[in-house]
Design an enzyme around this catalytic site. Structure first.
Site: not given
Ligand code: NAD
Length: 515
Positions: A286, A320
């Site tokens: 997501e 989001c």
């Molecule tokens: P992010 O991608 O920075 O981080 C999300 C998670 O991924 C964190 O736990 C982070 O530590 C981990 N991560 C980072 N690098 C990684 C890697 N190389 N491998 C594996 N994991 C890794 O996102 P964020 O800033 O925490 O969240 C905000 C984003 O999430 C926004 O883009 C928002 O739109 C999206 N979001 C989407 C939904 C949906 O249902 N589509 C819901 C909530 C948030």
């Protein structure tokens, strides 16, 4: 097994004096518990690490909410090994017994709801009413997925030919790596991991580095609910330090991720690379959005303006599903923009513990830098209609609700900002408005305000977003009512909180016996 029919967890009436007092008590009580340490939990054992993650209150960055362990590849390896071993027994546990653990966890959350709301306020900067909706959503996921597993436990009906019995059922998959974001650090983390667990898989859970304490509280609840050791392994850490290892490891069977497009695409690519495992890893991903609300010339303009403001600025635009583009028909453009600007000027941004606050800070210094960078870019690209200011980040990551009047090409109108910034665009016709709305690689949520039946039916067909809402806000999806998830670069088309979600975590089998 008989249960009451599923229904959404009700919210507190926070205008009620008794509820307000209970909330103040919870805030004071949790406030007295800030700063504690939360080690990793692997196979039920607390595991200390050399490094730590310090989680701070975004409204007061010098206040430490808690310190958690910080996993390296060594602990990630331990967690994967434990999850792999535990899968042998957990996958053979009766689905109803697995469902009961979710129901018990839900009961614990219900009893301690104000407390978890208070943690949300401190760690993610939500105002209490948003925190209430969020903890309620976590409860809903547990209740809904427990019932879904009971519905699916014997498989689903198919046809048979004479002299044969046919069976179509689902079996657990294996080790799931669950990677959660910070914006719904309790609900999304609960939903993703509970779905994986109730379907018979074991989990390595990596919360966001910005909100790892809420992840620890969830892991404790699952322990209290009787989840056997090793089924859920709590592994706080930085994505950059353990993410690739967890995703790429051959013991990982599937990855359930919510977060940014950049990270999601990286995970998808890495998961697809064979690494010695005898399966193709499944991914449930997501990602972000650039969600739009279209207002046509027949719309109820007061309601439209009000719902744009709610959708754009609830939790400071860090949902989001948040509206980040308002696309207004030229015939109502000035009027709606003026009403939106008026609504925005009345919003109060302050510490979320203050009952008069409409929304609190953005979640982190990095997010503050990103959002304020876009505010600077927006002033060069278009006209600032409202807001534009921000505070000193050393005293909280506060950003004013901001409105820009821009053209379609502006970066603020095209890129996900994930903060309290709205781009307002002008459309020549309804068709033009839909074209603008769809002109994005994302496709998460969208909305239309209209009294024109043809327009609504056109949007029903043509608006390319996973969740489209007419004549209401585009945020606030409810589990089991508005199954949630996007198209395109917003994700792998799954729908959390919907009837198709659990099967994504299982392997369907056909078994036929000839008599
Ligand atoms: P992010 O991608 O920075 O981080 C999300 C998670 O991924 C964190 O736990 C982070 O530590 C981990 N991560 C980072 N690098 C990684 C890697 N190389 N491998 C594996 N994991 C890794 O996102 P964020 O800033 O925490 O969240 C905000 C984003 O999430 C926004 O883009 C928002 O739109 C999206 N979001 C989407 C939904 C949906 O249902 N589509 C819901 C909530 C948030």
């Amino acid at each position: 097994m008989t249960l009451t029919p599923y229904k959404n967890e009700p919210y507190y009436d926070l205008s009620d004096e008794a509820n307000r007092e209970a909330l103040q008590r919870a805030l004071a009580e949790v406030g007295g518990r800030l700063g504690r340490s939360y080690p990793l939990i692997v196979g039920g054992k607390r595991v200390e690490t050399d490094g730590e993650i310090s989680s701070v209150n975004p409204a007061k960055p010098d206040q430490v909410v808690g310190r958690t362990g910080r996993a390296t590849e060594r602990e990630a390896d331990m967690a994967l090994e434990t999850a792999k071993r535990t899968f042998e027994s957990w996958s053979r546990t009766e689905p109803t017994a697995r469902a009961r653990i979710l129901l018990r966890a839900s009961a614990i959350m219900k009893r301690r709801k104000m407390e978890f709301m208070a943690w949300e306020v401190y760690e993610s900067g939500k105002i209490p009413s948003e925190a209430d909706a969020h903890v309620s959503e976590a409860i809903d996921f547990l209740e809904y997925y427990a019932r879904e597993m009971i519905r699916l436990k014997d498989g689903v009906g198919i046809n048979a030919i004479a002299g044969e019995e046919s069976q179509y059922f689902y079996q657990p998959m294996g080790v799931g790596v669950v990677i959660a974001p910070w914006n719904f650090p309790f609900a999304i983390l609960t939903g993703m991991s509970a779905a994986a667990i109730v379907t018979g898989n074991t989990v390595v859970l990596k919360p966001s580095e910005h909100t790892p304490v809420l992840g620890a509280l969830y892991a404790e609840i699952m322990e209290d609910a009787g989840l056997p050791e090793g089924v859920l392994n709590y592994l706080p850490g930085y994505g950059s330090e353990v993410g690739d290892y967890l995703v790429g490891d051959p013991r990982t069977r599937f990855i359930s991720f919510t977060g940014s497009m950049q990270t999601g695409l990286r995970i998808n690519e890495l998961a697809a690379k064979p690494n010695g495992q005898p399966w193709i890893k499944n991914t449930i991903i997501e990602m972000g959005g650039k969600d739009a609300m279209v207002i046509d010339e027949s719309a109820d303009l007061d309601a439209a303006a009000r719902d744009i403001v709610t959708s754009a600025y609830g939790y400071g635009g860090q949902k989001c599903s948040a509206c980040s583009r308002a696309i207004l028909h030229e015939g109502v453009y000035d009027e709606v923009l003026e009403r939106v600007a008026e609504g925005v000027r009345s919003l109060r941004v302050a510490d979320p513990t203050d009952p008069e606050t409409d929304f609190g800070p953005v979640v982190s210094e990095a997010q503050f830098e990103k959002v304020t960078g876009y505010i600077e870019a927006g002033q060069e690209e278009g006209e600032l209609v409202a807001g534009g200011g921000f505070g000193d980040p050393s005293r909280g990551y506060f950003v004013e609700p901001t409105v820009f009047r821009v053209e379609e090409e502006a970066r603020v109108a095209r890129e996900e900002i994930f903060g309290p910034v709205l781009s307002v665009l002008c459309a020549r016709s309804f068709e033009d408005a839909l074209r603008i709305a769809n002109d994005t690689p994302y496709g998460l949520t969208g909305g239309v305000y209209s009294r024109n039946r043809d327009h609504l039916e056109t949007a029903r067909r043509e608006f390319q977003a996973g969740n489209v809402y007419f004549n209401r806000t585009i945020t606030g999806s409810l589990v089991g009512v508005h199954p949630f998830g996007g198209f395109g670069m917003s994700g792998t088309d799954s729908k959390a909180g919907g009837p198709d979600y659990l099967p994504l975590h299982m392997l369907p089998r056909t078994v036929v016996e000839r008599f």
